[in-house]
Design an enzyme around this catalytic site. Structure first.
Site, PDB file in Angstrom:
ATOM      1  CG  ASP A 178      -2.097   0.899   1.096  1.00 44.38           C
ATOM      2  OD1 ASP A 178      -2.317   1.417  -0.017  1.00 44.38           O
ATOM      3  OD2 ASP A 178      -2.810   1.110   2.092  1.00 44.38           O
TER       4      ASP A 178
ATOM      5  CG  HIS B 293      -0.055   1.733  -9.380  1.00 46.22           C
ATOM      6  ND1 HIS B 293      -0.248   1.435  -8.051  1.00 46.22           N
ATOM      7  CD2 HIS B 293      -1.207   2.324  -9.799  1.00 46.22           C
ATOM      8  CE1 HIS B 293      -1.467   1.823  -7.694  1.00 46.22           C
ATOM      9  NE2 HIS B 293      -2.054   2.376  -8.729  1.00 46.22           N
TER      10      HIS B 293
ATOM     11  CG  LEU C  27      10.557 -16.737  -3.589  1.00 48.77           C
ATOM     12  CD1 LEU C  27      10.353 -16.823  -2.074  1.00 48.77           C
ATOM     13  CD2 LEU C  27      11.043 -15.331  -3.964  1.00 48.77           C
TER      14      LEU C  27
HETATM   15  C1  FPP Z   1      -1.959   0.043  -3.425  1.00 50.32           C
HETATM   16  O1  FPP Z   1      -1.477   1.374  -3.347  1.00 50.32           O
HETATM   17  C2  FPP Z   1      -1.365  -0.654  -4.561  1.00 50.32           C
HETATM   18  C3  FPP Z   1      -2.065  -1.295  -5.552  1.00 50.32           C
HETATM   19  C4  FPP Z   1      -3.524  -1.381  -5.605  1.00 50.32           C
HETATM   20  C5  FPP Z   1      -1.381  -1.920  -6.687  1.00 50.32           C
HETATM   21  C6  FPP Z   1      -0.174  -2.756  -6.357  1.00 50.32           C
HETATM   22  C7  FPP Z   1       0.582  -2.935  -7.592  1.00 50.32           C
HETATM   23  C8  FPP Z   1       1.910  -2.857  -7.677  1.00 50.32           C
HETATM   24  C9  FPP Z   1       2.814  -2.656  -6.543  1.00 50.32           C
HETATM   25  C10 FPP Z   1       2.462  -2.926  -9.045  1.00 50.32           C
HETATM   26  C11 FPP Z   1       3.473  -3.991  -9.259  1.00 50.32           C
HETATM   27  C12 FPP Z   1       3.009  -5.345  -9.036  1.00 50.32           C
HETATM   28  C13 FPP Z   1       3.404  -6.400  -9.759  1.00 50.32           C
HETATM   29  C14 FPP Z   1       3.053  -7.750  -9.279  1.00 50.32           C
HETATM   30  C15 FPP Z   1       4.161  -6.286 -11.008  1.00 50.32           C
HETATM   31  P1  FPP Z   1      -2.548   2.557  -3.459  1.00 50.32           P
HETATM   32  O2  FPP Z   1      -2.687   2.901  -4.893  1.00 50.32           O
HETATM   33  O3  FPP Z   1      -3.799   2.165  -2.760  1.00 50.32           O
HETATM   34  O4  FPP Z   1      -1.802   3.699  -2.683  1.00 50.32           O
HETATM   35  P2  FPP Z   1      -2.476   4.860  -1.779  1.00 50.32           P
HETATM   36  O5  FPP Z   1      -3.071   4.170  -0.591  1.00 50.32           O
HETATM   37  O6  FPP Z   1      -1.303   5.712  -1.426  1.00 50.32           O
HETATM   38  O7  FPP Z   1      -3.476   5.556  -2.649  1.00 50.32           O
END
Ligand code: FPP
Length: 245
Positions: free
Chosen positions: A16, A33, A127
């Site tokens: 997050d 992201h 892994l």
């Molecule tokens: C949450 O942060 C994150 C996500 C919903 C997406 C997670 C995806 C990645 C880390 C991309 C890479 C992954 C792979 C497997 C290649 P948020 O957008 O909710 O952040 P915020 O709480 O600050 O708004």
């Protein structure tokens, strides 16, 4: 004599904070992201180094479809790019890649890429890297219950024999070591419907670090924190101490 600190066999992470990380830089959420993808590489390297057996990452929850269409599209494109770029390196490192969740919701080209990456890395075991997409902990419990119901209908399972073990073996990740450590970055202290069943006895580690800033040192810190916990599974501290005796 100092004993070796315990290493969690299976770690799960709610990644997050990408959006806030990008906002602080006045950039679009997709920029966050994309930076988050580099942090995924960091933790994979860290897990290989520390000897963690399984890593399960929450990349897209069943609730994330509610985000703006543009952001969902950017995330899908990022998954495709990551698969194209990372699969061969993960394979060379002995990583087995698996996608868990209701994959039927994704479009055909993405599903095919996911399947190809799973097939390519299927014989690896250094892994186990599980990427949870369109996953929800309640969905996982429901689909395990449905599988048990099908087994009952086929006469393969007695309804009275549906116990914790019978459901556990029908859940996602059943064949992997039990979840030891559940990490969430980004400052919130909740499970957000991730691995509800599997987290029953996991140690929880919450950190304010935003996901794109989470690196191998952060992972090491979480593992050290895990090593300091006393896991009692309902027993008393005295019982645990006398076992170690
Ligand atoms: C949450 O942060 C994150 C996500 C919903 C997406 C997670 C995806 C990645 C880390 C991309 C890479 C992954 C792979 C497997 C290649 P948020 O957008 O909710 O952040 P915020 O709480 O600050 O708004």
């Amino acid at each position: 004599m100092t004993s070796k600190p315990a290493i969690p066999r299976h770690i799960a992470i709610v990644m997050d904070g990408n959006g806030r990380w990008a906002k602080a830089r006045r950039r679009p959420r997709s920029f966050g992201h994309n930076a988050g993808r580099k942090a995924v590489r960091e933790v994979v390297e860290g897990c290989l180094r520390e000897g963690v057996e399984a890593l399960t990452l929450f990349a897209f929850s069943s609730e994330n479809w509610r985000r703006p269409e543009e952001e969902v599209g950017a995330l899908m494109a990022l998954f495709v790019r990551a698969l194209d770029k990372e699969t061969e390196e993960l394979h060379a490192q002995g990583v087995r890649l698996r996608f868990v969740g209701d994959l039927a919701a994704f479009d055909e080209p993405l599903r095919e890429r996911m399947q190809a990456a799973m097939t390519r890395t299927a014989d690896n075991s250094k892994l186990h890297l599980n990427i949870a997409v369109n996953y929800g902990g309640r969905w996982d419990i429901v689909q395990a219950a449905q599988r048990a119901a099908v087994a009952v209908a086929r006469g393969e399972l007695h309804a009275g024999a549906i116990d914790e073990a019978a459901l556990s073996e029908r859940m996602c990740l059943a064949e992997l070591p039990p979840l030891d450590l559940f990490i969430r970055t980004g400052g919130e202290c909740r499970l957000s419907n991730f691995l509800l069943w599997q987290a029953a006895y996991a140690e929880l580690h919450f950190t304010d670090t935003l996901w794109p800033d989470f690196d191998q040192a952060s992972l090491h810190q979480a593992i050290e924190d895990f090593g300091r916990r006393e896991r009692r599974y309902g027993r008393t501290g005295e019982q645990i101490a006398s076992d170690k005796g």
